[in-house]
Design an enzyme around this catalytic site. Structure first.
Site, PDB file in Angstrom:
ATOM      1  N   ARG A 250       0.864  -1.179   0.000  1.00 15.39           N
ATOM      2  CA  ARG A 250       0.000   0.000   0.000  1.00 15.39           C
ATOM      3  C   ARG A 250       0.902   1.231   0.000  1.00 15.39           C
ATOM      4  O   ARG A 250       1.971   1.219   0.631  1.00 15.39           O
ATOM      5  CB  ARG A 250      -0.891   0.039   1.257  1.00 15.39           C
ATOM      6  N   GLU A 279      -3.976   7.560  -4.121  1.00 12.08           N
ATOM      7  CA  GLU A 279      -4.393   7.079  -5.448  1.00 12.08           C
ATOM      8  C   GLU A 279      -5.718   7.721  -5.847  1.00 12.08           C
ATOM      9  O   GLU A 279      -6.589   7.882  -4.984  1.00 12.08           O
ATOM     10  CB  GLU A 279      -4.541   5.551  -5.410  1.00 12.08           C
ATOM     11  N   HIS A 297      -1.946   0.494  -9.592  1.00  7.07           N
ATOM     12  CA  HIS A 297      -2.523  -0.480  -8.649  1.00  7.07           C
ATOM     13  C   HIS A 297      -3.205  -1.629  -9.401  1.00  7.07           C
ATOM     14  O   HIS A 297      -4.399  -1.880  -9.207  1.00  7.07           O
ATOM     15  CB  HIS A 297      -3.510   0.218  -7.698  1.00  7.07           C
TER      16      HIS A 297
HETATM   17  O1  LIG Z   1      -4.300  -4.239  -3.477  1.00  2.00           O
HETATM   18  C1  LIG Z   1      -5.071  -5.105  -3.591  1.00  2.00           C
HETATM   19  C2  LIG Z   1      -5.538  -5.978  -2.569  1.00  2.00           C
HETATM   20  O2  LIG Z   1      -5.293  -5.729  -1.385  1.00  2.00           O
HETATM   21  O3  LIG Z   1      -6.202  -6.969  -2.917  1.00  2.00           O
END
Ligand SMILES: O=CC(=O)O
Length: 333
Positions: A250, A279, A297
């Site tokens: 993250r 984001e 992402h």
């Molecule tokens: O980033 C994506 C997730 O946590 O599935």
């Protein structure tokens, strides 16, 4: 006609699963694939009512919530408006958008995407690392701009084999990254909340010490209060001028401002980033850097594993509504 009215009525009686924002990439399988004869979805984003009013109106029938990355956080305030909720299920592995303490306090069950995406994310992490080290995207841009013909050879990248890789967070994903990079003849060490029994990779209790002993840091841990901004200037300085950071966890695990500063000042060599603090906003300074590879992402999954996700999400919801054990339960409550 009578039959369809009955059917409509039966559907109205199904317990409701609240969705606050469309499930990302649901177009890959179509919304009907998430259907079940055990529940129906209630889509708050389709309503003209303000969210609080929508939730108060429907609260008696809302028994579960389906959440995903980028959806509004499931806060204690939201849960407070929904006394009948007994399950929060997510399409994500990460659960930072869910108030887990409140779920635990209320005995609300939680289920995430488990290990369904681990291979996809690990592939992507390795892809980002190879791209940064061997300058794949940068070379691509060079050729496309016609610079090969006019300016000649592009600078060579650096070798992956032999690099010392520090995995931050040795869960399913971190372990899958480690296994892949071992096959490239890299040496692996790690930092995690605790040393893993049965794992022979060297363990560093401090992420700074890990960085000081590695060429590459791959961030694979969860975002929690403890890991927020855990990767800061001190850690990046320890990684050093030749060091590369890859983040598929993250954004907020890294102090983004300090990372950008380190990149601008050449205090680390490069970065492969799939996630960002705010984001979809990405720090503008990064756009001009050839030693940084950016992605929106998307490490998380592929269309192939999205089908498995669909089965897992629907399976978790059906298990909950049939009083059976969840398929990918999170937590010990
Ligand atoms: O980033 C994506 C997730 O946590 O599935």
């Amino acid at each position: 006609m009578a039959e369809s009215t009955d059917c409509h009525k039966a559907q109205q009686d199904f317990p409701k699963v609240l969705i606050l924002k469309p499930i990302p990439f649901i177009n890959l399988v179509g919304e009907q694939y998430f259907a079940s004869n055990k529940f129906t979805f209630l889509e708050a984003y389709d309503s003209s009512l303000p969210l609080h009013q929508f939730l108060s109106t429907h609260s008696p029938s809302i028994k579960a919530i389906l959440s995903s990355v980028g959806a509004p956080p499931i806060t204690a305030d939201i849960l407070h408006l929904l006394p009948e909720v007994g399950l929060v299920v997510t399409t994500s592995v990460g659960l930072n958008q869910v108030d887990l303490l409140e779920c635990r306090r209320r005995g609300i069950k939680v289920a995430n995407a488990g290990s369904i995406f681990s291979d996809d994310v690990a592939d992507f992490a390795v892809g980002l690392l190879i791209d940064v080290l061997r300058k794949v995207s940068a070379s691509d841009g060079y050729v496309r701009k016609g610079l090969w013909a006019t300016k000649g050879d592009y600078p060579l990248g650096s070798k992956l084999g032999g690099k010392r890789i520090g995995i931050v967070g040795l869960g399913n994903i971190g372990f899958a990254v480690a296994k892949r990079l071992e096959a490239f003849r890299c040496s692996i060490s790690y930092n995690s909340r605790k040393r893993k029994p049965h794992v022979s990779y060297p363990f560093y209790e401090s992420v700074c010490e890990l960085a000081a002993n590695c060429d590459v840091l791959v961030i694979c841990c969860e975002l929690t209060d403890q890991t927020h901004h855990m990767i800061n200037k001190e850690v990046l300085s320890a990684l050093g001028k030749e060091g590369v950071i890859v983040n598929i966890g993250r954004g907020a695990i890294i102090n983004e401002k300090e990372m950008v500063q380190c990149l601008v000042q050449g205090e680390i060599a490069g970065a492969g980033l799939d996630v960002f603090e705010n984001e979809p906003d990405v720090p503008l300074e990064l756009f001009a850097m050839d030693n940084v590879v950016l992605s929106p992402h998307v490490a998380v999954f592929t269309p192939e594993s999205f089908l498995d996700l669909r089965d897992l999400v629907v399976g978790n919801l059906e298990a909950f509504f049939s009083n059976k054990p969840l398929l990918s339960k999170f937590g010990d409550w």
